[in-house]
Motif scaffolding. Structure first.
Motif, PDB file in Angstrom:
ATOM      1  N   GLY A  11      14.448  19.254   5.953  1.00 55.95           N
ATOM      2  CA  GLY A  11      14.854  18.260   7.291  1.00 55.95           C
ATOM      3  C   GLY A  11      14.934  18.828   8.544  1.00 55.95           C
ATOM      4  N   GLU A  12      15.051  20.120   8.619  1.00 52.07           N
ATOM      5  CA  GLU A  12      14.902  20.800  10.047  1.00 52.07           C
ATOM      6  C   GLU A  12      13.463  21.368  10.477  1.00 52.07           C
ATOM      7  N   LEU A  13      12.688  20.992   9.593  1.00 50.35           N
ATOM      8  CA  LEU A  13      11.127  21.380   9.841  1.00 50.35           C
ATOM      9  C   LEU A  13      10.582  20.067  10.655  1.00 50.35           C
ATOM     10  N   THR A  14       9.537  20.605  11.790  1.00 48.75           N
ATOM     11  CA  THR A  14       8.619  19.503  12.400  1.00 48.75           C
ATOM     12  C   THR A  14       7.402  19.364  11.268  1.00 48.75           C
ATOM     13  N   ASP A  15       6.763  18.235  11.654  1.00 42.96           N
ATOM     14  CA  ASP A  15       5.633  17.767  10.582  1.00 42.96           C
ATOM     15  C   ASP A  15       4.742  19.167  10.595  1.00 42.96           C
ATOM     16  N   ALA A  16       4.746  19.780  11.820  1.00 44.64           N
ATOM     17  CA  ALA A  16       3.644  20.896  11.920  1.00 44.64           C
ATOM     18  C   ALA A  16       4.396  22.097  10.932  1.00 44.64           C
ATOM     19  N   GLU A  17       5.549  22.262  11.085  1.00 47.07           N
ATOM     20  CA  GLU A  17       6.056  23.259  10.034  1.00 47.07           C
ATOM     21  C   GLU A  17       6.029  22.954   8.786  1.00 47.07           C
ATOM     22  N   ARG A  18       6.132  21.696   8.290  1.00 46.09           N
ATOM     23  CA  ARG A  18       6.092  21.257   6.911  1.00 46.09           C
ATOM     24  C   ARG A  18       4.599  21.428   6.559  1.00 46.09           C
ATOM     25  N   ALA A  19       3.709  21.379   7.284  1.00 48.88           N
ATOM     26  CA  ALA A  19       2.297  21.657   6.937  1.00 48.88           C
ATOM     27  C   ALA A  19       1.889  23.025   6.677  1.00 48.88           C
ATOM     28  N   VAL A  20       2.648  23.975   7.606  1.00 49.12           N
ATOM     29  CA  VAL A  20       2.248  25.307   7.263  1.00 49.12           C
ATOM     30  C   VAL A  20       3.047  25.680   6.102  1.00 49.12           C
ATOM     31  N   SER A  21       4.243  25.069   5.843  1.00 45.71           N
ATOM     32  CA  SER A  21       5.053  25.425   4.544  1.00 45.71           C
ATOM     33  C   SER A  21       4.020  24.949   3.487  1.00 45.71           C
ATOM     34  N   ALA A  22       3.554  23.814   3.353  1.00 49.64           N
ATOM     35  CA  ALA A  22       2.715  23.332   2.385  1.00 49.64           C
ATOM     36  C   ALA A  22       1.526  24.345   2.007  1.00 49.64           C
TER      37      ALA A  22
END
Length: 197
Positions: free
Chosen positions: A104-115
């Protein structure tokens, strides 16, 4: 001295563990070459960009760039007493407990990096599982594993995870501190509900 007793240095290192959970660290990790660099430094010990380039089949310019990215993220450090002139020796930073930031604290771009990091790690984990299955019988006891089904509360699962991380910290040491008969060992642990299907 028993392994449980350890040395004062090992105890101090365990006590000095630092939790890292920033999106910047995830971004630094979400690259296959950087993961290979970290694996090499963790398994073989300190190296220069030249020795890493030879070991990993890359050019030194590429390696230097990725080493700087890992250094900025606080995942590696140079060894001043070994470095001289333009040659820098690198080692992995010890005592890091790398955790994923809350989604919930990640931006969409950060979620993409995490994925992407998850995808890279999954590829590695599947290959390790294949190797374990194919090579365990001939490993002379160097490959060990366990599978279990237990009933836990979420709090108990979190406690089990924290206990596992603490146990790893108790046995953690780099190649420089390892005795001659030690080998780098890859370990994995994850838990997930069995009633998801």
């Amino acid at each position: 001295m028993t392994r449980e007793q350890g040395t004062d240095d090992q105890r101090a290192e365990v006590g000095a563990r630092r939790t890292v959970d920033s999106p910047e660290v995830l971004k630094a990790l979400a690259h296959p070459l950087r993961l290979r660099i970290l694996r090499h430094l963790g398994a073989k010990g300190p190296a220069t960009s030249t020795t890493l380039a030879a070991a990993l089949g890359e050019n030194t310019g590429t390696l230097s760039y990725h080493l700087r990215m890992l250094e900025r993220a606080g995942l590696i450090e140079d060894i001043p007493e070994r470095s001289g002139g333009r040659e820098r020796w690198w080692r992995g930073v010890r005592g890091l407990d790398i955790r994923r930031p809350p989604q919930g604290e990640l931006t969409d771009a950060e979620r993409a990096v995490s994925a992407e990091l998850d995808r890279l790690r999954l590829e590695e984990d599947v290959e390790l599982a294949r190797r374990f299955t194919a090579e365990q019988a001939e490993s002379e006891g160097w490959m060990r594993g366990s599978r279990s089904l237990v009933h836990l509360t979420k709090d108990e699962l979190n406690a089990l995870h924290d206990d596992y991380v603490a146990l790893l910290a108790r046995y953690a040491r780099g190649p420089e501190e390892a005795p001659p008969d030690a080998r780098p060992v890859l370990l994995r642990w994850f838990g997930l509900p069995a009633d998801l299907d």
